[in-house]
Write an enzyme that holds these catalytic residues in place. Structure first.
Site, mmCIF file in Angstrom:
data_model
loop_
_atom_site.group_PDB
_atom_site.id
_atom_site.type_symbol
_atom_site.label_atom_id
_atom_site.label_comp_id
_atom_site.label_asym_id
_atom_site.label_seq_id
_atom_site.Cartn_x
_atom_site.Cartn_y
_atom_site.Cartn_z
ATOM 1 N N SER A 124 0.832 -1.210 0.000
ATOM 2 C CA SER A 124 0.000 0.000 0.000
ATOM 3 C C SER A 124 0.862 1.252 0.000
ATOM 4 O O SER A 124 1.960 1.250 0.558
ATOM 5 C CB SER A 124 -0.893 0.001 1.248
ATOM 6 O OG SER A 124 -1.447 1.282 1.457
ATOM 7 N N TYR A 149 -2.064 -0.522 10.773
ATOM 8 C CA TYR A 149 -2.346 -1.213 9.491
ATOM 9 C C TYR A 149 -1.210 -0.940 8.504
ATOM 10 O O TYR A 149 -0.619 -1.867 7.949
ATOM 11 C CB TYR A 149 -3.675 -0.734 8.900
ATOM 12 C CG TYR A 149 -3.749 -0.946 7.413
ATOM 13 C CD1 TYR A 149 -3.482 0.097 6.531
ATOM 14 C CD2 TYR A 149 -4.034 -2.204 6.890
ATOM 15 C CE1 TYR A 149 -3.499 -0.111 5.174
ATOM 16 C CE2 TYR A 149 -4.048 -2.409 5.520
ATOM 17 C CZ TYR A 149 -3.777 -1.352 4.671
ATOM 18 O OH TYR A 149 -3.784 -1.556 3.314
ATOM 19 N N LYS A 153 1.937 -3.424 6.756
ATOM 20 C CA LYS A 153 2.317 -3.512 5.340
ATOM 21 C C LYS A 153 3.836 -3.264 5.207
ATOM 22 O O LYS A 153 4.539 -3.989 4.488
ATOM 23 C CB LYS A 153 1.547 -2.475 4.512
ATOM 24 C CG LYS A 153 0.065 -2.747 4.377
ATOM 25 C CD LYS A 153 -0.221 -4.022 3.608
ATOM 26 C CE LYS A 153 -1.697 -4.225 3.358
ATOM 27 N NZ LYS A 153 -2.000 -5.495 2.668
HETATM 28 C C1 WQD Z 1 -9.605 9.828 0.819
HETATM 29 C C2 WQD Z 1 -9.910 11.315 1.013
HETATM 30 C C3 WQD Z 1 -10.208 11.982 3.307
HETATM 31 C C4 WQD Z 1 -13.871 9.754 4.049
HETATM 32 C C5 WQD Z 1 -7.157 4.787 2.586
HETATM 33 C C6 WQD Z 1 -6.500 3.868 3.522
HETATM 34 C C7 WQD Z 1 -5.215 3.356 2.951
HETATM 35 C C8 WQD Z 1 -5.410 2.817 1.555
HETATM 36 C C9 WQD Z 1 -6.159 3.793 0.661
HETATM 37 C C10 WQD Z 1 -5.326 0.443 1.587
HETATM 38 C C11 WQD Z 1 -9.156 11.930 2.203
HETATM 39 C C12 WQD Z 1 -11.496 12.174 2.510
HETATM 40 C C13 WQD Z 1 -12.727 10.281 3.469
HETATM 41 C C14 WQD Z 1 -14.984 10.602 4.292
HETATM 42 C C15 WQD Z 1 -13.781 12.447 3.372
HETATM 43 N N1 WQD Z 1 -6.068 1.577 1.581
HETATM 44 N N2 WQD Z 1 -12.685 11.608 3.146
HETATM 45 N N3 WQD Z 1 -14.888 11.924 3.947
HETATM 46 O O1 WQD Z 1 -7.231 7.927 3.614
HETATM 47 O O2 WQD Z 1 -6.298 8.102 1.249
HETATM 48 O O3 WQD Z 1 -6.385 5.912 2.382
HETATM 49 O O4 WQD Z 1 -7.357 4.151 1.333
HETATM 50 O O5 WQD Z 1 -4.141 0.359 1.520
HETATM 51 O O6 WQD Z 1 -4.790 2.339 3.807
HETATM 52 O O7 WQD Z 1 -6.187 4.611 4.668
HETATM 53 O O8 WQD Z 1 -8.516 7.055 1.617
HETATM 54 O O9 WQD Z 1 -10.897 7.119 1.061
HETATM 55 O O10 WQD Z 1 -10.218 7.156 3.503
HETATM 56 O O11 WQD Z 1 -9.816 9.181 2.082
HETATM 57 O O12 WQD Z 1 -13.733 13.630 3.045
HETATM 58 O O13 WQD Z 1 -16.055 10.177 4.816
HETATM 59 O O14 WQD Z 1 -11.293 11.472 1.310
HETATM 60 O O15 WQD Z 1 -9.958 13.063 4.188
HETATM 61 O O16 WQD Z 1 -8.767 13.254 1.846
HETATM 62 P P1 WQD Z 1 -7.069 7.361 2.265
HETATM 63 P P2 WQD Z 1 -9.942 7.570 2.103
#
Ligand code: WQD
Length: 332
Positions: A124, A149, A153
């Protein structure tokens, strides 16, 4: 090639099973159903038009894993199985370290016993922690992870690198995913986590379908195009095909590491606006405080995967928004 896919009924695992069959490979799945449903197996068999050998069980069960290798002549392994909920990993670190490391070490020990040494690991972009430079290349510093998590990885990457140093016959590929979104065009498989999703797009889908009331946009004061977080969203089918390309690469004069992303950064507002346009829906949304541990911007440098694997993404943000929601609507 006969490929053992651990966690093969999960979101990315199931899409990879389809792409492996499209490539003419045969798949064996092991999955403990801790974050997937057995009905996905029927959906997969419908899509690929063949029966798929499935072992319901846990990779920590060494005798089960040994039996799988005794009963099947396995050529390679793609290892997806593991817990992946970031907030849960912060609450329950020992659960994550025990599970994600124990399963991996057990798998590698049995592979060693049966002299099966070709493995692709589901890593990841979180192993990069807070990016020092952008776009992220595979040479960027890793290990500054901000949650257990992501640290599992990183630890698993290190375990595999040390294994390769001990025996260069291992053929190891680490694939660092950015943000997978979307679903197979049939709508038979996809992502629709139970309860309140942690990730953005599954949350958007639930607001669109009326299951959740309002999207909280976590942070609009970042130093980005519109103040909201920027990520590299990649269609899950593109991501899945990246695993097929990784298996085709038999060179193993090093541990192979590749970013799998599009190379483009998209803000929360940009992808939500795209979702609304593609699906002709208005999402109820409001700005909320930043999430603890969130970074402003993260997107991939994709040159190495293109040059060494021939990896190029085909699907667009529109495809991700349409296909992902199509799955939700067909599986309400
Ligand atoms: C994306 C953007 C939030 C939820 C995650 C995992 C990581 C990897 C990829 C596996 C950010 C914003 C989110 C919400 C929002 N997965 N957001 N409202 O954090 O980049 O990474 O997915 O490996 O392990 O942590 O993805 O989709 O959670 O957030 O505004 O209800 O959306 O702040 O900017 P992230 P995400």
């Amino acid at each position: 090639m006969k490929v053992l896919v651990t966690g093969g009924l999960g979101y990315i695992g199931s899409h990879t099973v389809v792409e492996l069959y499209n490539n003419g490979d045969e798949v064996i799945i092991i999955d403990n159903l801790s974050n997937s449903k057995e009905e996905v197996l029927d959906k997969l068999e419908t899509i690929v038009g063949k029966k798929i050998k499935f072992y319901k069980g846990d990779l920590c069960d060494k005798e089960l894993v040994r039996n799988i290798f005794k009963e099947n002549k396995i050529d390679s392994v793609i290892h997806f199985a593991g817990f992946k909920c970031v907030p849960e990993s912060v609450q329950l670190p020992l659960k994550y370290y025990r599970n994600n490391l124990d399963t991996t070490i057990t798998l590698l020990e049995v592979m060693d016993e049966f002299n099966v040494r070709k493995i692709v690991f589901s890593s990841s972009a979180t192993v990069y922690g807070t990016p020092e430079i952008l776009p992220l290349t595979e040479n960027c510093v890793v290990g500054g992870t901000t949650n257990p998590y992501g640290t599992t990885k990183y630890f698993i990457e290190r375990i595999m690198e040390d294994l390769y140093i001990s025996n260069n016959n291992w053929d190891i590929t680490l694939l660092r995913y950015f943000n997978p979104v979307g679903a197979h065009k049939s709508g038979l498989i996809g992502e629709n986590p139970n309860g309140i999703p942690n990730n953005l797009m599954p949350y958007v889908f639930k607001v669109a379908s009326g299951e959740l009331e309002c999207l909280n946009i976590t942070g609009n004061d970042y130093d980005t195009v519109d103040g909201t977080g920027v990520r590299d969203y990649i269609h899950v089918v593109d991501l899945a095909y990246g695993h097929v390309l990784a298996l085709k690469n038999n060179k193993h004069d090093e541990v192979k590491i590749y970013n799998l992303g599009t190379g483009k950064g998209t803000s929360v507002l940009e992808i939500v606006n795209m979702f609304e346009k593609v699906n002709n829906i208005t999402i109820n949304k409001r700005f909320a405080p930043r999430r603890i541990g969130d970074i402003a911007t993260c997107y991939a440098d994709t040159k190495k995967a293109k040059e060494e694997l021939g990896f190029e993404t085909k699907y667009t943000l529109e495809d991700m928004c349409r296909d992902g929601y199509n799955y939700v609507l067909k599986n309400k």
